[in-house]
Design a protein around this motif. Structure first.
Motif, mmCIF file in Angstrom:
data_model
loop_
_atom_site.group_PDB
_atom_site.id
_atom_site.type_symbol
_atom_site.label_atom_id
_atom_site.label_comp_id
_atom_site.label_asym_id
_atom_site.label_seq_id
_atom_site.Cartn_x
_atom_site.Cartn_y
_atom_site.Cartn_z
ATOM 1 N N ASP A 1 43.966 -13.978 -17.874
ATOM 2 C CA ASP A 1 43.888 -15.423 -17.686
ATOM 3 C C ASP A 1 42.522 -15.885 -17.197
ATOM 4 O OD1 ASP A 1 46.493 -15.588 -18.488
ATOM 5 O OD2 ASP A 1 47.321 -15.664 -16.463
ATOM 6 N N ASP A 2 41.766 -15.007 -16.498
ATOM 7 C CA ASP A 2 40.500 -15.444 -15.939
ATOM 8 C C ASP A 2 39.340 -15.318 -16.923
ATOM 9 O OD1 ASP A 2 40.393 -12.721 -15.973
ATOM 10 O OD2 ASP A 2 39.811 -12.479 -13.871
ATOM 11 N N VAL B 1 50.841 -20.171 -5.140
ATOM 12 C CA VAL B 1 49.864 -20.990 -5.867
ATOM 13 C C VAL B 1 49.794 -22.392 -5.270
ATOM 14 C CG1 VAL B 1 49.398 -22.128 -8.077
ATOM 15 C CG2 VAL B 1 49.987 -19.698 -8.018
ATOM 16 N N ARG C 1 47.600 -22.542 -2.391
ATOM 17 C CA ARG C 1 46.192 -22.390 -2.742
ATOM 18 C C ARG C 1 45.573 -23.686 -3.249
ATOM 19 N NH1 ARG C 1 46.982 -17.575 -6.795
ATOM 20 N NH2 ARG C 1 44.996 -18.350 -7.619
ATOM 21 N N ASN D 1 50.596 -17.592 -19.840
ATOM 22 C CA ASN D 1 49.931 -18.879 -19.577
ATOM 23 C C ASN D 1 49.082 -19.263 -20.783
ATOM 24 O OD1 ASN D 1 50.790 -19.067 -16.695
ATOM 25 N ND2 ASN D 1 49.497 -17.258 -16.484
ATOM 26 N N TYR E 1 45.432 -21.092 -21.093
ATOM 27 C CA TYR E 1 44.339 -20.288 -21.644
ATOM 28 C C TYR E 1 43.596 -21.058 -22.733
ATOM 29 C CZ TYR E 1 41.903 -16.201 -23.566
ATOM 30 O OH TYR E 1 40.948 -15.327 -24.003
ATOM 31 N N THR F 1 41.383 -21.332 -16.183
ATOM 32 C CA THR F 1 41.434 -19.900 -15.886
ATOM 33 C C THR F 1 42.147 -19.558 -14.586
ATOM 34 O OG1 THR F 1 39.239 -20.116 -14.893
ATOM 35 C CG2 THR F 1 39.337 -19.423 -17.198
ATOM 36 N N SER F 2 42.446 -20.576 -13.778
ATOM 37 C CA SER F 2 43.117 -20.340 -12.496
ATOM 38 C C SER F 2 43.707 -21.645 -12.003
ATOM 39 C CB SER F 2 42.125 -19.799 -11.460
ATOM 40 O OG SER F 2 41.190 -20.808 -11.113
ATOM 41 N N GLU G 1 43.116 -22.922 -9.149
ATOM 42 C CA GLU G 1 42.008 -23.613 -8.478
ATOM 43 C C GLU G 1 41.152 -24.376 -9.475
ATOM 44 O OE1 GLU G 1 43.224 -20.211 -5.815
ATOM 45 O OE2 GLU G 1 42.946 -20.499 -7.970
ATOM 46 N N LYS G 2 40.966 -23.792 -10.650
ATOM 47 C CA LYS G 2 40.195 -24.466 -11.693
ATOM 48 C C LYS G 2 40.865 -25.775 -12.103
ATOM 49 C CE LYS G 2 37.125 -24.773 -15.113
ATOM 50 N NZ LYS G 2 35.686 -25.009 -14.876
#
Length: 364
Positions: A24-25, A62, A65, A141, A145, A150-151, A153-154
């Protein structure tokens, strides 16, 4: 556009590809939009729906976060937790969104599928000012994607930037002797894939292999490939130029996509755009098991080489109708015979269309 765009051993696919699996990243290199993003939107009032059991129960982690990122950026955050299967759809359909800018989803592709169906089914059609946001937290995901989120947080950072994109939504309607294809009763929505034949049989088997954990889909796929079963059906299409085409064949796989990627981040529809008003329809004719395995291995490489296989036909269409040709070998018709976004909830025969730019998503 109605065209077909321009070997490895069986053992390689059955034992696993030697190429590195995408994560995913990582960020893919495909351009998935036709239009530029909408900018400088005021996205301050956030409602987040979280599936606490999604992705091995990491949904609440998540949330912890992303919540401080959003609140430190001046956002107000409300949270609704799903309590049962299908609850995300109910929340997306019934929650009061009159004072909400962003409806966030913490989960995977399955949770997002529920949200999209609930959101598109709202009786009060005042969705134009509400933006959806995917905080990836599932075992799959794929949509995130494609969006290059990518996260989690992104995703939060893009909200604070006020960047959004309009995205197409697939529409699935039943076909019966008395049906009206414009009627909304029984209508389903999808945002990633609409699959028949192999996508159906793999998912059916994977659901029976849940005790294997994360290996269930990989094993189900390999078993289905070796069985190499074909399904006869008629497919009637309307292409981008409004020309009609009809095909009949014995298909190993029928899959329409809005996204470029599917499954384990395979670029199965490399020409797809999320906002072009078209579905990328890939038809794979049933051939010998060696050719089928070679085709799927080519698809796994995500370099578009599978589209050059003689058994693969790639079409970009506004609409298609799929009608199974029933026989002793093909009884795949009725409810739960179509894979929508990784959920065995679709029906056949059906008509698939596109709701062009129906939903606004957080995306750069």
């Amino acid at each position: 556009v109605f065209n077909t765009p321009n070997t490895h051993t069986q053992r390689q696919l059955l034992e696993g590809s030697t190429s590195k699996m995408k994560t995913d990243d990582e960020v893919h290199s495909y351009s998935v939009f036709c239009e530029e993003p909408e900018i400088d939107l005021e996205l301050k009032r956030i409602l987040i729906i979280v599936n606490p059991k999604s992705g091995r129960r990491k949904g609440l982690n998540v949330l912890e976060r992303v919540r401080p990122i959003l609140e430190n950026g001046g956002c107000t955050v409300k949270v609704s937790e799903t309590q049962y299967a299908g609850h995300a759809r109910v929340l997306a359909e019934e929650e009061d969104l009159s004072n909400i800018d962003v409806l966030g989803v913490i989960g995977g592709d399955g949770t997002l599928h529920e949200i999209v169906n609930g959101f598109m089914s709202r009786k009060v059609k005042k969705n134009s000012s509400v933006t959806l946001c995917m905080f990836p937290a599932g075992t799959g995901n794929t949509v995130a994607y494609d969006l290059k989120i990518t996260s989690p947080e992104k995703a939060a950072e893009i909200i604070l930037k006020g960047l959004t994109r309009r995205i197409d939504v697939g529409v699935l309607d039943k076909v019966t002797p008395s049906s009206n294809n414009n009627a909304e009763e029984g209508r389903l929505y999808w945002i990633n894939i609409c699959g028949y034949a192999l996508p159906t049989t793999v998912l059916e088997l994977a659901n029976r292999l849940r005790f294997l954990g994360g290996a269930q889909y990989d094993i189900a796929g390999k078993i289905s490939l070796v069985k190499n079963k074909g399904y006869e059906c008629k497919i009637e299409m309307i292409d981008a130029n409004n020309k009609e085409h009809t095909l009949e064949g014995n298909y190993f796989m029928v899959q329409a996509q809005i996204t470029v990627h599917m499954g384990d981040k395979w670029a199965f529809a490399p020409d797809a755009k999320l906002d072009d008003g078209l579905m990328d329809l890939i038809l794979v004719e049933r051939k010998g098991v060696g050719k089928m395995l070679s085709t799927m291995l080519a698809a796994q490489r995500s370099d578009g080489s599978h589209l050059q296989k003689e058994c693969v036909h790639y079409h970009q269409v506004k609409q298609f109708k799929l009608t199974p040709i029933l026989s002793k070998k093909n009884k795949l018709q009725g409810d739960k015979t179509v894979n929508l976004d990784g959920e065995l909830v679709g029906f056949s025969p059906f008509v698939a269309t596109i709701a062009h730019k129906a939903i606004r998503f957080v995306a750069e």
